[in-house]
Design a protein around this motif. Structure first.
Motif, PDB file in Angstrom:
ATOM      1  N   ASN A  70       0.855  -1.181   0.000  1.00 25.84           N
ATOM      2  CA  ASN A  70       0.000   0.000   0.000  1.00 25.84           C
ATOM      3  C   ASN A  70       0.897   1.239   0.000  1.00 25.84           C
ATOM      4  N   PRO A  71       0.709   2.174  -0.930  1.00 25.19           N
ATOM      5  CA  PRO A  71       1.602   3.343  -0.981  1.00 25.19           C
ATOM      6  C   PRO A  71       1.556   4.201   0.280  1.00 25.19           C
ATOM      7  N   ASP A  72       0.440   4.155   1.008  1.00 28.87           N
ATOM      8  CA  ASP A  72       0.350   4.939   2.246  1.00 28.87           C
ATOM      9  C   ASP A  72       1.277   4.400   3.325  1.00 28.87           C
ATOM     10  N   MET A  73       1.725   3.155   3.158  1.00 29.79           N
ATOM     11  CA  MET A  73       2.579   2.529   4.160  1.00 29.79           C
ATOM     12  C   MET A  73       4.047   2.499   3.745  1.00 29.79           C
ATOM     13  N   PHE A  74       4.351   3.143   2.611  1.00 30.80           N
ATOM     14  CA  PHE A  74       5.707   3.076   2.073  1.00 30.80           C
ATOM     15  C   PHE A  74       6.415   4.415   2.210  1.00 30.80           C
ATOM     16  N   SER A  75       7.625   4.390   2.741  1.00 26.91           N
ATOM     17  CA  SER A  75       8.464   5.586   2.844  1.00 26.91           C
ATOM     18  C   SER A  75       9.655   5.414   1.907  1.00 26.91           C
ATOM     19  N   PRO A  76       9.726   6.162   0.805  1.00 24.68           N
ATOM     20  CA  PRO A  76      10.827   5.972  -0.150  1.00 24.68           C
ATOM     21  C   PRO A  76      12.188   6.268   0.461  1.00 24.68           C
ATOM     22  N   GLU A  77      12.261   7.276   1.338  1.00 21.85           N
ATOM     23  CA  GLU A  77      13.548   7.625   1.943  1.00 21.85           C
ATOM     24  C   GLU A  77      14.057   6.502   2.853  1.00 21.85           C
ATOM     25  N   HIS A  78      13.159   5.939   3.678  1.00 24.21           N
ATOM     26  CA  HIS A  78      13.564   4.846   4.568  1.00 24.21           C
ATOM     27  C   HIS A  78      14.025   3.635   3.758  1.00 24.21           C
ATOM     28  N   HIS A  79      13.244   3.295   2.726  1.00 29.44           N
ATOM     29  CA  HIS A  79      13.578   2.118   1.925  1.00 29.44           C
ATOM     30  C   HIS A  79      14.900   2.303   1.196  1.00 29.44           C
ATOM     31  N   TYR A  80      15.124   3.494   0.691  1.00 30.46           N
ATOM     32  CA  TYR A  80      16.330   3.799  -0.063  1.00 30.46           C
ATOM     33  C   TYR A  80      17.579   3.704   0.818  1.00 30.46           C
ATOM     34  N   CYS A  81      17.474   4.116   2.065  1.00 28.62           N
ATOM     35  CA  CYS A  81      18.637   4.175   2.957  1.00 28.62           C
ATOM     36  C   CYS A  81      18.839   2.897   3.763  1.00 28.62           C
ATOM     37  N   PHE A  82      17.861   2.010   3.766  1.00 28.45           N
ATOM     38  CA  PHE A  82      17.953   0.808   4.600  1.00 28.45           C
ATOM     39  C   PHE A  82      19.199  -0.013   4.251  1.00 28.45           C
ATOM     40  N   GLY A  83      19.949  -0.399   5.270  1.00 32.49           N
ATOM     41  CA  GLY A  83      21.150  -1.200   5.059  1.00 32.49           C
ATOM     42  C   GLY A  83      22.380  -0.395   4.693  1.00 32.49           C
ATOM     43  N   THR A  84      22.279   0.946   4.745  1.00 31.20           N
ATOM     44  CA  THR A  84      23.435   1.801   4.459  1.00 31.20           C
ATOM     45  C   THR A  84      23.758   2.631   5.698  1.00 31.20           C
ATOM     46  N   ASP A  85      24.809   3.429   5.595  1.00 34.25           N
ATOM     47  CA  ASP A  85      25.206   4.294   6.709  1.00 34.25           C
ATOM     48  C   ASP A  85      24.449   5.624   6.706  1.00 34.25           C
ATOM     49  N   ARG A  86      23.618   5.847   5.699  1.00 37.51           N
ATOM     50  CA  ARG A  86      22.903   7.121   5.604  1.00 37.51           C
ATOM     51  C   ARG A  86      21.610   7.086   6.413  1.00 37.51           C
ATOM     52  N   ARG A  87      21.227   8.256   6.932  1.00 37.83           N
ATOM     53  CA  ARG A  87      19.944   8.415   7.575  1.00 37.83           C
ATOM     54  C   ARG A  87      18.935   8.903   6.534  1.00 37.83           C
ATOM     55  N   PHE A  88      17.682   8.516   6.719  1.00 39.24           N
ATOM     56  CA  PHE A  88      16.677   8.889   5.733  1.00 39.24           C
ATOM     57  C   PHE A  88      16.502  10.410   5.653  1.00 39.24           C
ATOM     58  N   THR A  89      16.826  11.110   6.722  1.00 42.71           N
ATOM     59  CA  THR A  89      16.706  12.572   6.723  1.00 42.71           C
ATOM     60  C   THR A  89      17.769  13.236   5.848  1.00 42.71           C
ATOM     61  N   GLU A  90      18.775  12.483   5.435  1.00 43.83           N
ATOM     62  CA  GLU A  90      19.843  13.020   4.589  1.00 43.83           C
ATOM     63  C   GLU A  90      19.513  12.938   3.101  1.00 43.83           C
ATOM     64  N   VAL A  91      18.429  12.265   2.750  1.00 45.73           N
ATOM     65  CA  VAL A  91      18.050  12.136   1.343  1.00 45.73           C
ATOM     66  C   VAL A  91      17.587  13.494   0.826  1.00 45.73           C
ATOM     67  N   THR A  92      18.166  13.948  -0.276  1.00 52.08           N
ATOM     68  CA  THR A  92      17.854  15.269  -0.824  1.00 52.08           C
ATOM     69  C   THR A  92      16.569  15.219  -1.646  1.00 52.08           C
ATOM     70  N   HIS A  93      16.044  16.402  -1.951  1.00 54.55           N
ATOM     71  CA  HIS A  93      14.839  16.489  -2.773  1.00 54.55           C
ATOM     72  C   HIS A  93      15.093  15.918  -4.167  1.00 54.55           C
ATOM     73  N   ASP A  94      16.277  16.173  -4.717  1.00 47.91           N
ATOM     74  CA  ASP A  94      16.597  15.622  -6.031  1.00 47.91           C
ATOM     75  C   ASP A  94      16.622  14.102  -5.993  1.00 47.91           C
ATOM     76  N   GLU A  95      17.151  13.533  -4.910  1.00 45.05           N
ATOM     77  CA  GLU A  95      17.173  12.080  -4.784  1.00 45.05           C
ATOM     78  C   GLU A  95      15.760  11.517  -4.675  1.00 45.05           C
ATOM     79  N   VAL A  96      14.881  12.211  -3.970  1.00 40.44           N
ATOM     80  CA  VAL A  96      13.493  11.757  -3.869  1.00 40.44           C
ATOM     81  C   VAL A  96      12.853  11.703  -5.258  1.00 40.44           C
TER      82      VAL A  96
END
Length: 285
Positions: free
Chosen positions: A35-61
């Motif tokens: 369900n798209p309401d339950m999906f966070s693109p920033e969290h999914h993108y950063c999972f398993g890396t050293d980055r925090r989801f708050t570091e994802v830029t607008h361009d990356e989104v």
């Protein structure tokens, strides 16, 4: 929460990235369709890396959104093969994640459940989520291709500043959203001359065919307020207003009313018609 426009058909720009997603098609469908309401693109993108989801830029989104469109196209193209490995209970569980309600007769037949689930993914009520690794690989490829796009030479215009180039037609000109740092009740309509300059990327041939439906699938309808988004396929540039909705489109790859390039204004979520386009020039005067 995540939003994808309804699917409007395949395009070459997305199809070339599809091989980066194929591994994700082997994942169980009850894990990959959400369900798209339950999906966070920033969290999914950063999972398993050293980055925090708050570091994802607008361009990356925006690039993540493009990669998710690629993933959806790969899923729809391979749906018949995916269906062969799915049980009735898996299909029921996935379709039940949609926000839509379905008549009882849909749930009685596996083929109808599968058909409706495919339609929900096509419309964006359900989304196919690739693995973390495949998503990052696709985003990286999109970013690398964009960096390879040639820019205007310094002799032409190192930076596209539309302020001195804005022209008038029938009393209209491209508009810019009001100042974002003022209360909404104090804001007044402003011209494109108030916008910050942005860099224009060339590479689109004059006279190429224009598909508005395809444009909408590639240029996000929601963006960071006050920012520009450059479409990696058509070169279209979209400015987002203080609510994150589009306010201006600058089109370079097709002709309307004999004008190329030209601009469309947006009003209350509706883009001006082809007969209401206004001119502008990417060259400094």
């Amino acid at each position: 929460m995540f939003f994808l426009d309804p699917y409007c058909g395949s395009n070459d720009e997305q199809a070339k990235y599809a091989p980066l997603i194929w591994q994700s098609l082997n994942e169980p469908i009850y894990l990959s369709v959400q369900n798209p309401d339950m999906f966070s693109p920033e969290h999914h993108y950063c999972f398993g890396t050293d980055r925090r989801f708050t570091e994802v830029t607008h361009d990356e989104v925006a690039d993540i959104a493009s990669a998710m469109q690629v993933a959806r196209e790969a899923f729809l193209q391979g749906f018949d093969t995916i269906l062969m490995t799915c049980s009735d209970s898996e299909l029921r569980s996935v379709l039940g994640r949609s926000k839509e309600s379905f008549p009882e007769w849909i749930w009685r037949d596996k083929s109808r459940i599968a058909q409706r689930m495919r339609e929900e993914v096509r419309k964006g009520n359900l989304i196919f989520v690739p693995t973390h690794e495949d998503l990052r690989a696709c985003v990286k490829a999109i970013q690398e291709d964009r960096q390879k796009r040639p820019l205007f030479s310094a002799q032409q215009s190192g930076q596209f500043d539309p302020r001195p180039a804005t022209q008038s037609m029938h009393g209209k000109s491209p508009r810019m959203p009001p100042s974002l740092d003022r209360p909404s009740y104090l804001r007044e309509s402003a011209s494109l001359g108030d916008a910050l300059p942005f860099e224009y990327q060339s590479g689109v041939q004059d006279g190429e065919a224009f598909d508005l439906a395809s444009q909408k699938t590639k240029t996000p309808n929601i963006g960071a307020p006050g920012t520009w988004y450059s479409n990696p396929g058509s070169g279209q540039m979209r400015l987002y207003g203080d609510t994150g909705a589009p306010v201006i489109d600058l089109d370079f790859d097709h002709r309307h009313n004999g004008m190329i390039p030209h601009a469309h204004n947006w009003n209350n979520g509706v883009r001006d018609t082809d007969d209401e386009v206004v001119p502008f020039s990417p060259w400094n005067h």
